[in-house]
Scaffold this motif. Structure first.
Motif, PDB file in Angstrom:
ATOM      1  N   LEU A   1      43.168  38.330 -55.745  1.00 43.56           N
ATOM      2  CA  LEU A   1      43.474  39.472 -56.585  1.00 43.56           C
ATOM      3  C   LEU A   1      44.686  39.250 -57.559  1.00 43.56           C
ATOM      4  CD1 LEU A   1      43.531  42.351 -53.836  1.00 43.56           C
ATOM      5  CD2 LEU A   1      41.935  41.738 -55.498  1.00 43.56           C
ATOM      6  N   ILE A   2      45.597  38.265 -57.114  1.00 42.43           N
ATOM      7  CA  ILE A   2      46.546  37.718 -58.113  1.00 42.43           C
ATOM      8  C   ILE A   2      45.840  36.999 -59.041  1.00 42.43           C
ATOM      9  CG2 ILE A   2      48.254  36.081 -58.203  1.00 42.43           C
ATOM     10  CD1 ILE A   2      49.089  36.619 -55.535  1.00 42.43           C
TER      11      ILE A   2
ATOM     12  N   PHE B   1      43.008  47.951 -68.670  1.00 46.65           N
ATOM     13  CA  PHE B   1      43.924  47.382 -67.742  1.00 46.65           C
ATOM     14  C   PHE B   1      45.159  46.666 -68.584  1.00 46.65           C
ATOM     15  CE2 PHE B   1      40.720  46.974 -64.192  1.00 46.65           C
ATOM     16  CZ  PHE B   1      41.670  47.362 -63.092  1.00 46.65           C
TER      17      PHE B   1
ATOM     18  N   GLU C   1      27.049  46.160 -70.398  1.00 44.96           N
ATOM     19  CA  GLU C   1      28.023  45.321 -69.156  1.00 44.96           C
ATOM     20  C   GLU C   1      29.212  44.750 -70.348  1.00 44.96           C
ATOM     21  OE1 GLU C   1      27.882  44.902 -66.259  1.00 44.96           O
ATOM     22  OE2 GLU C   1      25.983  46.378 -65.773  1.00 44.96           O
TER      23      GLU C   1
ATOM     24  N   TYR D   1      38.694  34.717 -70.513  1.00 41.00           N
ATOM     25  CA  TYR D   1      39.431  34.733 -69.144  1.00 41.00           C
ATOM     26  C   TYR D   1      40.120  33.578 -69.367  1.00 41.00           C
ATOM     27  CZ  TYR D   1      36.157  38.485 -68.235  1.00 41.00           C
ATOM     28  OH  TYR D   1      35.288  39.535 -68.003  1.00 41.00           O
TER      29      TYR D   1
ATOM     30  N   GLU E   1      44.473  39.303 -61.436  1.00 37.03           N
ATOM     31  CA  GLU E   1      45.385  40.106 -62.303  1.00 37.03           C
ATOM     32  C   GLU E   1      46.059  39.288 -63.269  1.00 37.03           C
ATOM     33  OE1 GLU E   1      47.176  43.609 -62.541  1.00 37.03           O
ATOM     34  OE2 GLU E   1      45.915  43.223 -60.977  1.00 37.03           O
ATOM     35  N   LYS E   2      45.827  37.872 -63.079  1.00 37.20           N
ATOM     36  CA  LYS E   2      46.202  37.055 -64.114  1.00 37.20           C
ATOM     37  C   LYS E   2      45.104  36.909 -65.093  1.00 37.20           C
ATOM     38  CE  LYS E   2      50.384  35.911 -62.485  1.00 37.20           C
ATOM     39  NZ  LYS E   2      51.580  35.615 -63.283  1.00 37.20           N
TER      40      LYS E   2
ATOM     41  N   SER F   1      28.862  41.183 -66.639  1.00 39.54           N
ATOM     42  CA  SER F   1      29.987  41.673 -67.648  1.00 39.54           C
ATOM     43  C   SER F   1      30.501  40.523 -68.157  1.00 39.54           C
ATOM     44  CB  SER F   1      31.095  42.547 -66.519  1.00 39.54           C
ATOM     45  OG  SER F   1      30.284  43.424 -65.768  1.00 39.54           O
TER      46      SER F   1
ATOM     47  N   THR G   1      36.044  40.144 -61.683  1.00 38.42           N
ATOM     48  CA  THR G   1      37.048  40.257 -62.733  1.00 38.42           C
ATOM     49  C   THR G   1      38.099  41.411 -62.299  1.00 38.42           C
ATOM     50  OG1 THR G   1      35.701  41.680 -64.050  1.00 38.42           O
ATOM     51  CG2 THR G   1      35.246  39.491 -64.351  1.00 38.42           C
ATOM     52  N   ARG G   2      38.953  41.586 -63.139  1.00 36.90           N
ATOM     53  CA  ARG G   2      39.972  42.663 -62.856  1.00 36.90           C
ATOM     54  C   ARG G   2      39.414  44.076 -62.981  1.00 36.90           C
ATOM     55  NH1 ARG G   2      45.663  43.188 -65.736  1.00 36.90           N
ATOM     56  NH2 ARG G   2      44.542  42.763 -67.557  1.00 36.90           N
ATOM     57  N   THR G   3      38.378  44.022 -63.826  1.00 34.22           N
ATOM     58  CA  THR G   3      37.627  45.400 -63.963  1.00 34.22           C
ATOM     59  C   THR G   3      36.725  45.350 -62.875  1.00 34.22           C
ATOM     60  OG1 THR G   3      36.098  44.398 -65.460  1.00 34.22           O
ATOM     61  CG2 THR G   3      38.184  45.319 -66.467  1.00 34.22           C
ATOM     62  N   LYS G   4      36.322  44.406 -62.402  1.00 35.87           N
ATOM     63  CA  LYS G   4      35.066  44.491 -61.346  1.00 35.87           C
ATOM     64  C   LYS G   4      35.685  43.818 -59.951  1.00 35.87           C
ATOM     65  CE  LYS G   4      30.794  46.002 -63.117  1.00 35.87           C
ATOM     66  NZ  LYS G   4      29.315  45.960 -62.951  1.00 35.87           N
TER      67      LYS G   4
END
Lengths: 929, 440
Positions: free
Chosen positions: B76-77, A888, A877, B234, B80-81, B127, B116-119
């Motif tokens: 989402l912002i 990304f 994970e 993060y 993205e941040k 993760s 997260t951004r990836t999920k």
């Protein structure tokens, strides 16, 4: 009964009396006379043309029918007599009674009502009041008294005697009974008022009637001048009476009824004080000795016993009257006589009969005294008059004014109207005559600033004095020549009546007040009730003092004054309770001096209670009718009340909230300036004394849904005005919505709507001006007119602004979500770092190796992937997260996408391949795979 | 100033999502209508959170005003941040504070939706944990240290927080399970983190810890999470709670009060600097905020903190207060939204538009005839129908839009929330054969 009896008697008498000879009426003059009479009696013979046409005949027929005569349609003798025309004017004219050189000595009774012509008496009297010149030729033959006038008719006298006596009996009973019974002498005038007496024993007023009379006999020899005194039957009766024998009546030829004949017996005792034996037309020579005794006693006792029987007073009065009009006394003596009349009037004018006769005498005396126009009389003197015609003096005065070509002034017109027989004076004019007079004059002046021009009537004024004693008549035609007769003029009187009615209406309230409080004249309350025109004319010191007081209050305390203080100032005492009526009165009174009082209980949601303040404020102008407001006013007031209620919710009305309410008032352009001033004052008051919802509730029933919504919106706007919606305000609004029956949930939506609306577009609070009626209250900005189903209206400006906003948002978001890697790489990737560089940025060695491994295969099953990761000693994970995060960062997308299996993002692979030539083979490998 | 171009992938995602009636995961910038100032404000919030700050926002709007869309956009912002987002809807069984497990249930829901951004679609708890451990492992490798010690060291400052020690212990357990290949232990660890242990006894048996995440410690653990995600690399934690009106609906005033107390606690922490790297977004309706009997305004302490600066004063709008109000949508807003959708279809400004402006207006008229005001107040179905219409025209060139509009059937919005759903679901619904609400 009486009238019928008389009618019958008269008819009977005429049938008997009229001479048989009746030459046919062929002369046009005679026909004209007939037509004239018929017209007078109310029949319609057509125009008076002297032609015996069908109309005349038919009128004659109806006259005969009515009169119980044979219906012939011809002017026969019987009919002519009934009409009051002697059968043969030309024949009889040659021998009038007047030709006799000696005074006529008729046998007839003093008061022969039988001589009255048959038509209804009232008509006759009317005719008498307005003599018609056209009847003069007829009058030559003394039409009223055909019996007497016809020499050949002497035999008839004997018939007449019993009939006359019978009638006299009736008259006396009728006249005396009430007087004797009740002592109310006014009743006597009842008889007079009908004109019966006038018609009955005044043969005619026509000047021509004098022709058959004897020339007046000079009474100097009999008159006891004021300086002397006479004694009769032992009674020292004093002066100003006729004493002696031989003075005869000009009319009847009998002894003058006022003449005291000392030779006649006088009772020694049992004087007839009550006048039980006094006839209505007393004559000294005919009354019983007991009555003579009473008369002489009255004369000798100062002629002033107010309880005396009026008959005696009249007897005395007859003498004065005769002296004044027949004997041509010196001016000095005339004055003394008139003074005596005035004295008597002072005592006996309570009797209407005496009042009337004495007044008539005085009126006629005016002509003797001043031949020129009399001065303007005091209008007040007409107030209690009820006469059947205009007083002579007034006629003279008016005629004089008209003769002189002067427009009538208001005073003259007022007098004219007051004295006019048809005038009915109502209480306001009587009770407040001075105010009425002023108001009348002001209004007349306003309507006719130059006075009223009255065209000179053609009719000349004629007047002859009918003696109260019935013994003579005095004609004033000569003295009056040239004076117009205003009697028939109606226009000025109608005009005056119009003004006067309005004045009386407007004085009604004032008059009632004066009636309630006779000493209230001049008080503030009374003053408040005066019509506006009078307010300034009727100075009131109280009012001035009040003005000073209010000015001081407004200056010192901004007009906030305890309600008791105001009422105390106005009513002079501290009221036990603050009543609605008192407050309204106070508001009205204050409005007189341009001071407003808020709240006005007529409009306010509630009246102030004891202990609360009220608001005094300056009105832009004097207001007399506070209750007259425009249609929008009450609605506007209601909305202000609501606004204040909401603003109060948080415990205090902030300046901003107050400001918003104020500007709301200022924007109500449909209201007058003073209405806005009143709203402002009400606002101030309500800020001091918060309104309560319970008082508002009943007002909500009268408003519709749209207005309720609007009120809600306005309340919300007010609540939010200070930028803070306090929970208490929310509560208040919610209660308001509930009170109005709006759904409570809507409160929050509306509040939210208001709060979320960008402040750059102000909330529309008031759209009053266009609204024609009802409550001019704000409309909700948007929800109010939602596009109904099917209608689509888009605001293009709004779309543009949203578009622009959208554009900005789009720019902003694209910066965040931007796929900016490519550009950056474009700049940075000029070197040949390749994949190494890319991988090194953000990945440690283990992950780097793993990624390179991952790229070798387009897809991994979960097991494969986990196995691979574990080979690197990593956690699956965590690796996926880290790798994708890295991807990304660099490629704006995830490298591994989970879709059952894990798919390697080919796009990224391609990108990496482009970045690094080393990867070309791998990429090709994938693609082929 | 030209508008950003639309990538093909964004285009597909947007169209698919809109068709399914959900908020697209990508390309929100292409369809977002207005609200620049609100978005700017939220971006500033995110920056503050990244900057060791904290934020709390009450997103207040009526039903259909786009609360959920906006919350999703903000989420989402945040992702993205580089932040972690936790989100959940409150409900009868999910509250901030409770005694019967409802708060724990809320926490569980939040951690399940941890993204997260990836999920971005949630399920990223493992993760995040593994990423943290991976970093610890790397540090340990680099510094030749014991991984366990590194983990402990990195989480040492968590121990200042309530329950911090236990939290650190649990994380360490995860590493241990990995080391030992004990997948059950790893699973238990995640279960603990997801507050799935109902009793302490169970937790001690499974992991040897004496506490669990329970009803009373939801907010404490959110704070722990925020600190933890920082350590994992993060930028911070954003907590998105929607449907706050469910608290308002609580009939028990005591229960309501307790929940409002929790909100007050968060508010105080945020406003007084007691929390960092955390942002809380609460979405609710106006009555939730303003009802003086049951809403936030009924709680005096909250009311006084919320009411200030809430309203614009004379021409200025102040968005810096904790309450952010969303205006209701108006027909004009919908018009612009539909224009945006049309633009997405054509792939940007350059391409030829599928239908002219009149078509949009005609479509709106049609919608308003069918469902009245709801067509712009709750525009989801209108948008879906419009997307379907455009798809049809796109795939059948030459079709006259006039002929089609009359046949569009728009259903009334039942009031479900727009929420991000699995991308796969969106794809499966996106087929041409799914035009269930479309009839020719």
């Amino acid at each position: 009964m009486l009238a019928r009896l008389k009618w019958w008697l008269t008819g009977f008498a005429l049938v008997v009396v009229v001479a048989a000879a009746s030459p046919a009426l062929c002369q046009s003059q005679a026909v004209r006379d007939v037509q004239e009479r018929l017209t007078t009696f109310g029949y319609d013979p057509g125009p008076v043309d002297g032609v015996m046409g069908p109309k005349t005949r038919s009128a004659l027929r109806s006259f005969q029918e009515k009169g119980g005569l044979p219906v012939t349609g011809e002017a026969d003798a019987q009919t002519l007599s009934a009409l009051g025309i002697t059968s043969a004017p030309s024949a009889t004219a040659a021998r009038p009674a007047a030709t006799s050189s000696i005074p006529q000595q008729p046998v007839r009774q003093p008061s022969p009502p039988i001589s009255q012509s048959p038509p209804p008496l009232a008509e006759v009297s009317k005719q008498d009041l307005a003599p018609k010149p056209a009847t003069k030729p007829i009058a030559q033959t003394s039409p009223r008294q055909p019996v007497n006038a016809t020499p050949g008719g002497g035999f008839n006298k004997w018939w007449l005697v019993p009939i006359g006596l019978a009638l006299l009996f009736f008259w006396r009973r009728r006249r005396r009974k009430p007087v004797a019974a009740s002592g109310d002498r006014g009743v006597r005038s009842e008889v007079d008022a009908r004109g019966v007496r006038v018609g009955a024993d005044r043969p005619s007023r026509r000047p021509a009637a004098a022709r058959w009379q004897a020339p007046p006999q000079n009474g100097n020899d009999f008159w006891v001048p004021p300086s002397q005194s006479k004694s009769v039957a032992g009674h020292e009766i004093g002066a100003m009476v006729y004493v002696g024998r031989g003075l005869r009546s000009q009319r009847s030829g009998k002894a003058e009824n006022c003449l005291i004949d000392p030779s006649l017996p006088v009772a020694k005792r049992n004087a007839d004080y009550a006048g039980d034996h006094m006839p209505y037309w007393p004559s000294y020579s005919e009354i019983p000795p007991a009555s003579r005794l009473a008369y002489l006693q009255w004369l000798s006792s100062g002629r002033s016993d107010p309880e005396a029987e009026l008959g005696y007073v009249f007897l005395y009065f007859y003498g004065l009257e005769r002296r004044l009009f027949l004997d041509r006394p010196t001016e000095k003596e005339a004055s003394a006589l008139i003074a005596e009349i005035h004295r008597l009037r002072g005592i006996y004018s309570g009797n209407r009969s005496f009042d009337r006769y004495s007044q008539a005498l005085l009126g006629a005396a005016v002509i003797l005294q001043h031949q020129t126009s009399p001065a303007l009389p005091d209008p007040q003197s007409f107030v209690d008059r009820s006469d059947w015609e205009l007083p002579l003096s007034l006629k003279l005065g008016l005629g004089g004014e008209i003769n002189a070509g002067r427009p009538l002034s208001g005073e003259w017109l007022l007098c004219w109207w007051l004295a006019h027989p048809q005038t009915r004076l109502r209480t306001p004019a009587k009770r407040a005559f001075e105010e009425f007079k002023q108001l009348f004059l002001i209004r007349f002046e306003a309507a006719h600033p130059d006075g009223l021009v009255v065209a000179k009537p053609k009719r000349a004024l004629s007047f002859s004095y009918q003696a109260a004693s019935a013994s003579f008549e005095r004609d004033f035609s000569q003295e009056l020549s040239g004076y117009p007769d205003v009697d028939r003029l109606t226009r000025p009187v109608t005009l005056a009546a119009g003004i006067a009615e309005g004045c009386m209406d407007d004085l009604d309230a004032y008059s009632r007040y004066i009636g309630r409080k006779p000493h209230g004249r001049g008080s503030i309350e009374a003053h408040a009730l005066l019509p506006e025109e009078l307010a300034n004319l009727m100075p009131s010191a109280e009012l001035e003092a009040l003005r000073g007081w209010t000015n001081k209050q407004i200056a010192d305390a901004h007009g906030v004054v305890p309600v008791e203080m105001v009422l105390e100032r106005l009513e002079g005492e501290v009221p036990s309770r603050v009543g609605r009526r008192a407050l309204i009165g106070a508001a009205d009174a204050l409005a007189r001096i341009s001071v407003g009082l808020a709240p006005d209980p007529r409009f306010a949601i509630r009246a102030p209670k004891a202990g609360e303040p009220v608001m005094l404020f300056c009105l832009p102008d004097r207001i007399t009718k506070l209750e007259d407001v425009s249609a929008d006013y009450t609605g506007a007031l209601l909305s202000i009340v609501l606004g204040t209620y909401i603003a109060h919710a948080d415990g205090e009305v902030s300046n901003v909230e107050r400001q918003r309410l104020k500007s709301q008032i200022d924007r109500m352009t449909s209201l007058s300036e003073s209405e806005r001033a009143r709203l402002h004052a009400n606002l101030t008051w309500m800020v001091a004394v918060p309104p309560k919802l319970s008082q508002l509730r009943k007002h909500f029933d009268s408003i519709d849904e749209v207005q309720k919504q609007a009120i809600g919106q306005m309340a919300i706007a007010v609540a939010g005005a200070d930028g803070v919606i306090d929970p208490a305000e929310v509560d208040a609004i919610r209660k308001l919505y509930r009170a109005m029956g709006l759904p409570e949930e809507q409160v929050y939506g509306d509040l939210h709507q208001m709060a979320a609306t960008p402040a750059s577009e102000p909330i529309t609070v008031f759209k009053a001006p266009e609204q024609p009626t009802g409550y001019a209250i704000p409309r909700p900005p948007e929800k109010e007119a939602p596009p109904g189903k099917g209608s689509l209206r888009l605001d293009q400006d709004r779309i543009s602004s949203i578009m622009a906003d959208t554009h900005r948002a789009s720019q902003l978001l694209s910066q965040i979500f931007a796929d900016d890697t490519a550009e950056e790489e474009g700049v940075d990737g000029s070197g040949d770092e390749g994949i190494e560089t890319v991988l090194q940025d953000g990945l440690d060695s283990a992950h780097r190796a793993l990624v390179e491994e991952l790229l070798s295969q387009p897809a991994w099953s979960e097991d494969e992937l986990v196995k691979l990761i574990r080979q690197f000693g990593l956690m699956p994970e965590g690796v996926i997260e880290a790798v994708n995060e890295w991807a990304f960062e660099h490629f704006d997308d995830a490298l591994l996408e989970e879709d059952g299996d894990y798919l390697v993002n080919l796009g990224i692979v391609e990108a990496i391949r482009l970045e690094s030539g080393r990867m070309t083979n791998d990429a090709t490998q994938y693609q082929t795979a | 100033m030209t508008r950003p171009s639309i990538k093909r992938r964004e285009r597909d995602v947007i169209i698919q999502a809109l068709r399914a009636g959900v908020v697209p995961r990508l390309g929100l910038q292409h369809i977002q209508v207005g609200r620049t100032r609100e978005i700017e404000e939220m971006v500033r919030d995110m920056e503050r959170i990244s900057d060791a700050g904290a934020a709390i926002r009450f997103i207040i709007g009526e039903y259909g005003s786009g609360k959920t869309f906006f919350l999703n956009l903000v989420r989402l912002i945040a992702l993205e941040k580089g932040m972690v987002a936790m989100s959940a809807d409150l409900g009868p069984d999910r509250r901030l504070h409770a005694t019967g497990g409802q708060a724990r249930s809320l926490f569980a829901e939040m951690t399940r939706n941890l993204s997260t951004r990836t999920k971005p679609d949630g399920g990223a708890l493992a993760s995040v944990v593994e990423r943290f451990i991976s970093q610890a492992v790397r540090e340990a490798d680099e510094g030749k240290k014991d991984v366990h010690d590194v983990i402990r060291a990195k989480l040492a400052h968590l121990e200042e927080f309530v329950g911090g020690y236990e939290f650190a212990t649990v994380i360490a357990q995860y590493w241990q399970g990995h080391e030992e290949g004990d997948e059950e232990r790893q699973s238990n660890t995640l279960r603990w983190l997801r507050a799935e242990f109902a009793t302490r006894t169970d937790a001690r048996a499974a992991l040897g810890v004496r506490t669990i995440i329970d009803d009373a410690s939801v907010y404490d653990h959110l704070k722990l999470f925020s600190a933890f995600v920082r350590e994992a690399g993060y930028q911070g934690l954003v907590v998105v709670l929607d449907e706050m009106v469910n608290l308002y609906k609580l009939s028990n005033s005591q229960a309501r009060h307790s929940n409002y107390e929790q909100i007050l606690r968060i508010l105080n922490d945020v406003l007084q600097g007691g929390a960092s790297h955390i942002g809380v977004l609460l979405g609710g309706t106006p009555e939730f905020l303003m009802d003086t009997r049951r809403g936030l305004y009924s709680y005096q302490a909250l009311q006084s903190r919320l009411a200030e600066n809430t309203f614009a004063r004379e021409g200025l709008i102040d968005l810096s207060g904790p309450v952010l109000r969303l205006q209701n949508l108006l027909p004009e807003d919908l018009y612009v939204l539909l224009a945006n959708v049309r633009r997405v279809f054509s792939g940007g400004d350059g391409g030829e538009q599928l239908v002219p402006d009149e078509a949009i207006k005609a479509f709106m008229s049609h919608c308003s005839q069918q469902i009245g005001d709801a067509y712009f107040r709750t525009p989801r179905n209108s948008v879906t129908a419009f997307v379907n219409l455009l798809s049809l025209i796109e795939q059948n060139p030459g079709t006259d839009w006039r002929a089609l509009i009359g046949g569009v059937e728009v259903g009334e919005d039942a009031g479900d929330d727009l929420r991000v759903i699995q991308e796969g679901d969106g794809a499966s619904q996106g087929g041409d054969d799914e035009l269930t609400s479309f009839r020719l």
